[in-house]
Design an enzyme around this catalytic site. Structure first.
Site: not given
Ligand code: UDP
Length: 141
Positions: A102, A9, A115, A126
């Site tokens: 992370r 990212k 991601h 994707e």
């Molecule tokens: N995200 C955020 N706030 C939240 C939850 C998610 O900014 O409360 C963002 C975060 O960057 C995350 C992305 O949205 O990686 C996608 O969310 P997801 O739940 O799919 O998490 P991931 O699969 O990336 O772990």
């Protein structure tokens, strides 16, 4: 053999840690079989994260994902979807296991460095979002 989509990212590209993250992939035994740097516009980022369009963080997520270039790659390996999620760590870096990408590099829940597809089914969708068939150089072909 599975494939998954990975994104480095904008926060990580800005911090100049692309190589450090690629090392994690290689140490985990994944093959990088497609890779490119792109700067998403709002529509591209919105399409990718369409599943989150009704969530309160959607606007900020798009703002962040369009704030600078990203590196998108296809990773290949045995059980790579789950293994990649494991080395990424929890979505919230404060809750991520130590030694995960992370935990080591991400600043916050919204700027969380990487991601990774969360299922084999989503990985297929994707990967197609960013790469055509001819962009992918599988070692197992
Ligand atoms: N995200 C955020 N706030 C939240 C939850 C998610 O900014 O409360 C963002 C975060 O960057 C995350 C992305 O949205 O990686 C996608 O969310 P997801 O739940 O799919 O998490 P991931 O699969 O990336 O772990």
């Amino acid at each position: 053999m599975e494939r998954t989509l990975s994104i480095i990212k904008p926060d990580a590209v800005a911090k100049n840690i692309i190589g450090k993250i690629y090392s994690r992939f290689e140490e985990a035994g994944f093959r990088i079989i497609a890779s490119k740097m792109i700067h998403l516009d709002n529509d591209e980022a919105g399409g990718f994260y369409a599943v989150h369009k009704d969530r309160p963080f959607y606007g900020e997520l798009l703002e962040f994902m369009t704030s600078g270039p990203i590196i998108v790659q296809v990773l290949e390996g045995e059980d790579v979807v789950a293994k990649h999620r494991e080395i990424m760590g929890d979505t919230n870096p404060k809750e991520a296991n130590s030694g995960t990408i992370r935990a080591d590099f991400a600043r916050s829940l919204d700027e969380n460095t990487v991601h990774g597809s969360d299922s084999l089914e989503n990985a297929v969708i994707e990967i197609k979002y960013f790469f055509g068939k001819n962009d992918i150089c599988s070692r197992t072909r």
